[in-house]
Design an enzyme around this catalytic site. Sequence first.
Site, PDB file in Angstrom:
ATOM      1  N   ASP A  72       0.819  -1.215   0.000  1.00 13.12           N
ATOM      2  CA  ASP A  72       0.000   0.000   0.000  1.00 13.12           C
ATOM      3  C   ASP A  72       0.854   1.267   0.000  1.00 13.12           C
ATOM      4  O   ASP A  72       2.074   1.206   0.191  1.00 13.12           O
ATOM      5  CB  ASP A  72      -0.955  -0.009   1.206  1.00 13.12           C
ATOM      6  CG  ASP A  72      -0.309  -0.525   2.492  1.00 13.12           C
ATOM      7  OD1 ASP A  72       0.928  -0.589   2.559  1.00 13.12           O
ATOM      8  OD2 ASP A  72      -1.043  -0.854   3.429  1.00 13.12           O
ATOM      9  N   ASP A 141      -7.452  -3.876  14.727  1.00  7.75           N
ATOM     10  CA  ASP A 141      -8.829  -4.116  14.256  1.00  7.75           C
ATOM     11  C   ASP A 141      -8.870  -5.179  13.158  1.00  7.75           C
ATOM     12  O   ASP A 141      -9.886  -5.362  12.493  1.00  7.75           O
ATOM     13  CB  ASP A 141      -9.447  -2.806  13.743  1.00  7.75           C
ATOM     14  CG  ASP A 141      -8.681  -2.226  12.542  1.00  7.75           C
ATOM     15  OD1 ASP A 141      -7.653  -2.814  12.134  1.00  7.75           O
ATOM     16  OD2 ASP A 141      -9.120  -1.187  12.020  1.00  7.75           O
ATOM     17  N   HIS A 143      -7.225  -5.263  10.334  1.00  2.21           N
ATOM     18  CA  HIS A 143      -7.020  -4.849   8.929  1.00  2.21           C
ATOM     19  C   HIS A 143      -5.703  -5.417   8.408  1.00  2.21           C
ATOM     20  O   HIS A 143      -4.744  -5.555   9.157  1.00  2.21           O
ATOM     21  CB  HIS A 143      -7.048  -3.323   8.783  1.00  2.21           C
ATOM     22  CG  HIS A 143      -5.848  -2.608   9.326  1.00  2.21           C
ATOM     23  ND1 HIS A 143      -5.892  -1.802  10.434  1.00  2.21           N
ATOM     24  CD2 HIS A 143      -4.545  -2.572   8.918  1.00  2.21           C
ATOM     25  CE1 HIS A 143      -4.690  -1.298  10.673  1.00  2.21           C
ATOM     26  NE2 HIS A 143      -3.848  -1.762   9.773  1.00  2.21           N
ATOM     27  N   GLU A 148      -9.715  -2.132   5.687  1.00  2.00           N
ATOM     28  CA  GLU A 148     -10.266  -1.894   7.019  1.00  2.00           C
ATOM     29  C   GLU A 148     -11.516  -2.737   7.235  1.00  2.00           C
ATOM     30  O   GLU A 148     -12.038  -3.335   6.294  1.00  2.00           O
ATOM     31  CB  GLU A 148     -10.580  -0.406   7.131  1.00  2.00           C
ATOM     32  CG  GLU A 148      -9.316   0.424   7.022  1.00  2.00           C
ATOM     33  CD  GLU A 148      -9.595   1.909   7.049  1.00  2.00           C
ATOM     34  OE1 GLU A 148     -10.531   2.351   6.366  1.00  2.00           O
ATOM     35  OE2 GLU A 148      -8.886   2.603   7.786  1.00  2.00           O
TER      36      GLU A 148
HETATM   37  C1  F6R Z   1       1.555  -2.491   6.051  1.00  2.00           C
HETATM   38  C2  F6R Z   1       0.114  -2.535   6.220  1.00  2.00           C
HETATM   39  C3  F6R Z   1      -0.608  -2.736   7.508  1.00  2.00           C
HETATM   40  C4  F6R Z   1       0.285  -2.947   8.716  1.00  2.00           C
HETATM   41  C5  F6R Z   1      -0.532  -2.886   9.994  1.00  2.00           C
HETATM   42  C6  F6R Z   1       0.291  -3.128  11.227  1.00  2.00           C
HETATM   43  O1  F6R Z   1       1.919  -2.254   4.708  1.00  2.00           O
HETATM   44  O2  F6R Z   1      -0.503  -2.389   5.243  1.00  2.00           O
HETATM   45  O3  F6R Z   1      -1.510  -3.803   7.399  1.00  2.00           O
HETATM   46  O4  F6R Z   1       0.925  -4.175   8.583  1.00  2.00           O
HETATM   47  O5  F6R Z   1      -1.159  -1.639  10.091  1.00  2.00           O
HETATM   48  O6  F6R Z   1       1.199  -2.099  11.411  1.00  2.00           O
HETATM   49  P1  F6R Z   1       2.332  -2.219  12.530  1.00  2.00           P
HETATM   50  O7  F6R Z   1       3.254  -3.276  12.092  1.00  2.00           O
HETATM   51  O8  F6R Z   1       2.979  -0.861  12.527  1.00  2.00           O
HETATM   52  O9  F6R Z   1       1.626  -2.539  13.798  1.00  2.00           O
END
Ligand code: F6R
Length: 248
Positions: A72, A141, A143, A148
């Site tokens: 992303d 959550d 995602h 989301e």
């Molecule tokens: C990463 C992404 C997200 C993260 C998630 C967890 O490219 O798209 O799914 O993996 O938000 O983030 P952290 O590792 O910072 O807790």
Amino acid sequence: MRLIIMDNADKVSEWAAKYVAKRIRHFNPGPDRYFVLGLPTGGTPLGMYEYLIQYYRAGDISFKYVKTFNMDEYVGIPRDHVESYHYYMMTNFFTHVDIDPNNAHILDGNAVDLHAECMNYERLIEEAGGVHLFIGGIGPDGHIAFNEPGSSLASKTRVKTLARETLEANARFFDNDIEKVPKQALTVGVGTVMSAETVMILITGSHKAFALHKAIEEGVNHMWTVSAFQQHPKTIILCDEDATLELK
Ligand code: F6R
């Protein structure tokens, strides 16, 4: 599905990096045969990138014949902005290994036609022969990427308008000013990740424990998008002890 529980986050990073290295080596990539890797950003995979850089420096692994596709990117912030995922990948990984920058794909959140950019990304993945190993992280959550709660589990790469909660959660990265947080992102879909040959999801910390429970111990539910991977033929959930606190 394989659930692998390690003692702590560092062991998760090491296991993940060793697995990536093993998969690339066993594939025996070459000029006509690229290994295709899907990659996440965020705090969780940082340790894995560090181990991979170590293995590269030790001569144990090469990324010369590896193509990567990141999950992303935010819409509308410059590539050199410290919170852009381009910046993250360049500083934390790509500039430290021998990957050809032309093979390191990240969605362009500044493309004139964002929809066309997303369609093109799916085409590039297809042209590369699909992703061999997609590595992901999840939020508390559930995602995965910017999929989301409520996202379609069949979704492909697209533009997403971010939920108010996501903007609030991300404000800490933008001077604690919600107005500075990009309102949209480009993201691979749950369906895009589901199409990979193997999916490896890294989950660390007690704040993700409820999400892990929802991911694996209840049914598939689009309000917990990570639960979709229960139906993937080859998913590895790699977590630390702290993340298992809510497992039954
Ligand atoms: C990463 C992404 C997200 C993260 C998630 C967890 O490219 O798209 O799914 O993996 O938000 O983030 P952290 O590792 O910072 O807790």
